[in-house]
Design a protein around this motif. Structure first.
Motif, short mmCIF file in Angstrom:
data_model
loop_
_atom_site.label_atom_id
_atom_site.label_comp_id
_atom_site.label_asym_id
_atom_site.label_seq_id
_atom_site.Cartn_x
_atom_site.Cartn_y
_atom_site.Cartn_z
N VAL A 1 38.76 28.22 36.10
CA VAL A 1 39.30 29.34 36.54
C VAL A 1 39.75 29.60 37.88
N THR A 2 40.82 30.90 37.59
CA THR A 2 42.38 30.54 38.71
C THR A 2 41.92 32.00 39.45
N LEU A 3 41.88 32.45 40.50
CA LEU A 3 41.70 33.77 41.39
C LEU A 3 42.63 33.72 42.78
N THR A 4 43.99 34.52 42.25
CA THR A 4 44.85 34.64 43.20
C THR A 4 44.36 35.50 43.85
N ASN B 1 41.06 27.31 42.39
CA ASN B 1 40.90 27.00 41.31
C ASN B 1 40.42 26.12 41.13
N GLY C 1 43.54 40.93 43.89
CA GLY C 1 44.07 39.60 43.35
C GLY C 1 43.51 40.21 41.94
N ILE D 1 42.45 37.73 37.89
CA ILE D 1 41.55 36.21 37.76
C ILE D 1 42.13 35.89 36.72
N THR E 1 40.61 35.58 29.10
CA THR E 1 40.58 36.88 29.64
C THR E 1 41.19 37.69 29.05
N VAL F 1 32.49 40.30 36.27
CA VAL F 1 32.79 39.31 37.06
C VAL F 1 32.25 39.76 38.59
N TYR G 1 31.44 38.57 42.45
CA TYR G 1 31.97 38.25 43.62
C TYR G 1 31.42 38.30 44.60
N VAL H 1 31.91 33.24 41.97
CA VAL H 1 32.67 34.18 41.23
C VAL H 1 31.80 33.58 40.40
#
Length: 191
Positions: free
Chosen positions: A42-45, A58, A86, A88, A102, A114, A116, A155
């Motif tokens: 899981v990658t949240l930018t 990450n 953001g 994800i 995704t 999702v 948060y 998350v």
């Protein structure tokens, strides 16, 4: 003797047939309806609006349900009183090449959301994307930081949540129901 041999041959043939029909032909394709996806990364930018350095959170569970502990990283602190865009990404890195879950979440947007959940940190999230019924999805979000603080961000990707339950459209997971596909907690710092 001949009857005993015939019986053994038929017994062996029946067992062989049973074994071959009991085995699942798993070709690595998408699971059927209602089956959970395998999510190992899981990658949240979070990219600050107006420019600057993005913060990347990450989670990587390289062996899936194996004995090796997941690696959870956060590239740095969030700037105080800043708005972030953001995005994800969910991956199954056990496949080669990695399977982008995704895409499936986006395709089945009415069956996913999702969430948060922030604890302790001055940070809030709003949804920028919706499913076909106008309910939130959460692949595209806005995060707003407040004053300096520390805390956690949980998350959660929920499968088949009750999107019209109280608070769910605002991102409150309490009444969402459904099944959790993946849940990750990041340590966050706002400074």
């Amino acid at each position: 003797m001949l009857i005993k041999q015939s019986y053994l041959i038929w017994l062996f043939a029946g067992l062989t047939l049973l074994v071959f029909t009991a085995c699942d032909d798993d070709d690595g394709g998408d699971p059927g309806p209602g089956e959970e996806e395998v999510i190992t990364q899981v990658t949240l930018t979070l990219a600050p609006n107006g420019g600057g350095t993005a913060v990347v959170m990450n989670f990587l569970d390289a062996d899936g349900d194996g004995p090796v502990a997941p690696i959870v990283t956060v590239s740095g602190p969030l700037a105080a009183n800043t708005t972030y865009t953001g995005a994800i990404v969910f991956l199954n890195t056990l496949e080669s090449p990695a399977e982008d879950i995704t895409e499936e979440v986006a395709d089945e947007d009415d069956e996913h959301q999702v969430f948060y959940e922030v604890s302790g940190a001055n940070l809030s999230f709003t949804y920028n994307d919706q499913d076909d019924d106008g309910n939130p999805l959460g692949l595209d979000v806005t995060a707003m930081s407040g004053d300096a603080s520390m805390g956690t961000l949980k998350v959660t990707l929920r499968h088949e949540p009750v999107k019209d339950a109280a608070g769910v459209s605002d991102g409150d997971i309490t009444n969402a129901g459904g099944e959790t596909d993946v849940e990750v907690t990041f340590d966050v710092t706002v400074q």
